[in-house]
Design an enzyme around this catalytic site. Structure first.
Site, PDB file in Angstrom:
ATOM      1  N   HIS A  29       0.831  -1.203   0.000  1.00  0.00           N
ATOM      2  CA  HIS A  29       0.000   0.000   0.000  1.00  0.00           C
ATOM      3  C   HIS A  29       0.867   1.254   0.000  1.00  0.00           C
ATOM      4  O   HIS A  29       0.415   2.318   0.426  1.00  0.00           O
ATOM      5  CB  HIS A  29      -0.945  -0.022   1.209  1.00  0.00           C
ATOM      6  CG  HIS A  29      -2.298   0.514   0.920  1.00  0.00           C
ATOM      7  ND1 HIS A  29      -2.833   1.587   1.600  1.00  0.00           N
ATOM      8  CD2 HIS A  29      -3.240   0.153   0.020  1.00  0.00           C
ATOM      9  CE1 HIS A  29      -4.037   1.854   1.139  1.00  0.00           C
ATOM     10  NE2 HIS A  29      -4.311   0.992   0.173  1.00  0.00           N
TER      11      HIS A  29
ATOM     12  N   ASP B 171      -9.555  11.228  -4.668  1.00  0.00           N
ATOM     13  CA  ASP B 171      -8.452  11.039  -3.743  1.00  0.00           C
ATOM     14  C   ASP B 171      -7.796  12.400  -3.523  1.00  0.00           C
ATOM     15  O   ASP B 171      -8.343  13.432  -3.924  1.00  0.00           O
ATOM     16  CB  ASP B 171      -7.454  10.015  -4.290  1.00  0.00           C
ATOM     17  CG  ASP B 171      -6.799   9.193  -3.186  1.00  0.00           C
ATOM     18  OD1 ASP B 171      -5.995   9.776  -2.430  1.00  0.00           O
ATOM     19  OD2 ASP B 171      -7.090   7.989  -3.061  1.00  0.00           O
TER      20      ASP B 171
ATOM     21  N   HIS C   1     -12.187   8.362  -1.584  1.00  0.00           N
ATOM     22  CA  HIS C   1     -11.047   7.528  -1.195  1.00  0.00           C
ATOM     23  C   HIS C   1      -9.973   8.356  -0.481  1.00  0.00           C
ATOM     24  O   HIS C   1      -8.793   8.028  -0.529  1.00  0.00           O
ATOM     25  CB  HIS C   1     -10.470   6.860  -2.449  1.00  0.00           C
ATOM     26  CG  HIS C   1      -9.579   5.692  -2.183  1.00  0.00           C
ATOM     27  ND1 HIS C   1      -8.235   5.688  -2.480  1.00  0.00           N
ATOM     28  CD2 HIS C   1      -9.828   4.480  -1.641  1.00  0.00           C
ATOM     29  CE1 HIS C   1      -7.703   4.532  -2.142  1.00  0.00           C
ATOM     30  NE2 HIS C   1      -8.642   3.772  -1.632  1.00  0.00           N
TER      31      HIS C   1
ATOM     32  N   GLU D  46       2.571   0.519   4.481  1.00  0.00           N
ATOM     33  CA  GLU D  46       2.061   1.870   4.248  1.00  0.00           C
ATOM     34  C   GLU D  46       3.202   2.882   4.265  1.00  0.00           C
ATOM     35  O   GLU D  46       4.273   2.619   4.801  1.00  0.00           O
ATOM     36  CB  GLU D  46       1.061   2.258   5.350  1.00  0.00           C
ATOM     37  CG  GLU D  46      -0.097   1.299   5.547  1.00  0.00           C
ATOM     38  CD  GLU D  46      -1.209   1.511   4.539  1.00  0.00           C
ATOM     39  OE1 GLU D  46      -1.114   2.456   3.720  1.00  0.00           O
ATOM     40  OE2 GLU D  46      -2.185   0.741   4.567  1.00  0.00           O
TER      41      GLU D  46
END
Length: 462
Positions: free
Chosen positions: A147, A178, A368, A396
């Site tokens: 991610h 986003d 998102h 992440e």
């Protein structure tokens, strides 16, 4: 029997321990001029900027994304990459996508070879000038995915939580919103590109996906375990530069797992150090327990907190009435139930205006967004969903922007104002749809999950 029924809740509590954040202001950082940082306003401009940067690239393109999909949007980007290579033969182009996601079809659709089939087809037609590799964070997709965000094109960093497909690129009349930021700084670009080069390039766990044959995941398991262990202790190479009075300190952060997670620690530090105002963006309202606790402490300190989430109909898992229902369509209702409980628990702060819960909705489009804005002088750009899965399982990253001179204040305020244009503030929890009015199949599944308290475990895994 009671002990067995309590197992999901006890498991979730063990996996989400209380944590203390590290002071964000002491982190090393790149000194980036404020005028080298820009927020892009919408998906159409994001797509245009991405394609322009690719067309102008001269030295390197490094893309790290959850997926590049086999649809018109994904093919447009892949064609642009091959065209850039044809124009500049010395240009090195590398894409890293999640290994598991690339090798399967979409959830709910028939079995297929996934996006990897498109990668192989392009390589057969156009050669191997665009290198596409799959990164398995764990042996199974359910236990963790790639991610990471941040695409390096020469000395520019295009940072967004978006992946690459029709809806993220606003193709065919629909979009998934986003955040999109462009930072032009060679040192930052080198740090992001250097990290993936050190961790992934030549790693036995990260094979190419664009070749005729690819190994089975089972054969990669020993190498995947080694990669996972390496990533848990990895970090970006960041100097300790002192930005000028009107500059911005930018720190790239990595996060994987519950322990030693610099990104998670920084999220908590930002919330713990907030004194006046916090804006929190998340697509799925399912905050980890430490984040919920930090938000509660901030409210007790008198901070004003704005939290924006997507309406359940703006969730990418939402199934409109009249379409065949599958179990994955339960998720937006689970998230709405989480939001209802949170709103009910904080009714007093909502009524006073100290806590503002915003629901974003724009027709048939989806939401998102992720990240934090704190006290007008700190911002976190990230793909971190701020949910238990991101907190514990997925790999992440994020960019912490510290801006004591508030040179980016107008940029952040413009972004926030534009978001509120399609958002409605909840007056109280009763403004949300009552579960009694949910579709029959949703009500039935919710009853079944709550009966054995599995809804907590589902929230954690998804």
């Amino acid at each position: 029997m009671n002990r067995l029924m309590d197992t999901p809740g006890r498991l979730a509590r063990r996996l989400l321990p209380r944590r203390r954040g590290a002071a964000a202001e002491r982190l090393p950082a790149f000194a980036v001029p404020a005028d080298a940082i820009a927020a892009l306003p919408d998906p159409a401009v994001f797509r245009q900027t991405l394609l322009q940067l690719i067309a102008e690239a001269e030295r390197r393109i490094v893309v790290v994304a959850l997926y590049l999909q086999d649809d018109d949007g994904g093919r447009e980007v892949l064609e642009a990459l091959y065209a850039a290579k044809a124009r500049q033969p010395a240009l090195r182009i590398t894409l890293y996508v999640d290994w598991h996601r690339a090798r399967r079809g979409l959830i709910g659709q028939a079995h297929s070879e996934g996006n990897a089939g498109m990668y192989r087809e392009f390589a057969r037609r156009l050669g191997d000038g665009v290198e596409i590799r799959g990164v398995p964070v764990q042996g199974r997709e359910l236990l963790g995915v790639l991610h990471l965000k941040g695409w390096v094109i020469d000395d520019a960093v295009l940072y967004t939580g978006a992946s690459l497909n029709d809806v993220y690129l606003a193709r065919h009349g629909r979009y998934r919103l986003d955040r999109y930021h462009l930072l032009r700084h060679r040192g930052l670009a080198d740090a992001l590109a250097g990290f993936v080069e050190r961790q992934f390039a030549g790693n036995a766990a990260v094979p190419r996906l664009d070749t005729p044959t690819a190994p089975a995941t089972r054969a990669l398991l020993p190498a995947i375990r080694e990669l996972h262990q390496s990533l848990q202790s990895a970090s970006y190479a960041v100097p300790d530069e002192t930005p000028p009075a009107d500059g911005v300190a930018v720190t790239p952060l990595l996060g994987l797992g519950r322990n030693g997670n610099a990104l998670n620690d920084t999220v908590l530090a930002l919330l713990q150090e907030a004194r006046e105002r916090v804006i929190l963006l998340t697509p799925y309202f399912n905050l980890p327990r430490p984040v919920r606790a930090a938000v509660g402490h901030a409210l007790r300190r008198g901070c004003r907190i704005d939290i924006m989430v997507g309406d359940k109909t703006a969730n990418d898992f939402y199934i409109p009435p009249g379409q065949p229902f599958t179990t994955i369509g339960l998720l937006p209702y689970l998230y709405e139930n989480n939001l209802r409980r949170f709103a009910r628990a904080h009714a007093r702060q909502i009524a006073s205006g100290q806590l503002n819960l915003w629901l974003w909705r724009d027709g048939g489009n989806s939401y998102h967004l992720k990240g934090l804005l704190v006290d007008d002088h700190a911002a976190l750009l990230t793909g971190h969903n701020l949910n238990p899965r991101a907190w514990s399982l997925d790999l992440e990253n994020g960019l912490l922007l510290r801006d004591p001179a508030r040179r980016l204040h107008a940029m952040h305020e413009a972004e926030w104002a534009e978001l509120r244009r399609h958002a409605e503030r909840l007056a109280d929890y009763r403004a949300l749809e009552s579960p009694r009015h949910y579709p029959p199949e949703v009500r039935r599944l919710l009853r079944r999950l709550s009966r054995v308290r599995l809804d907590r475990l589902v929230n954690w895994l998804l």
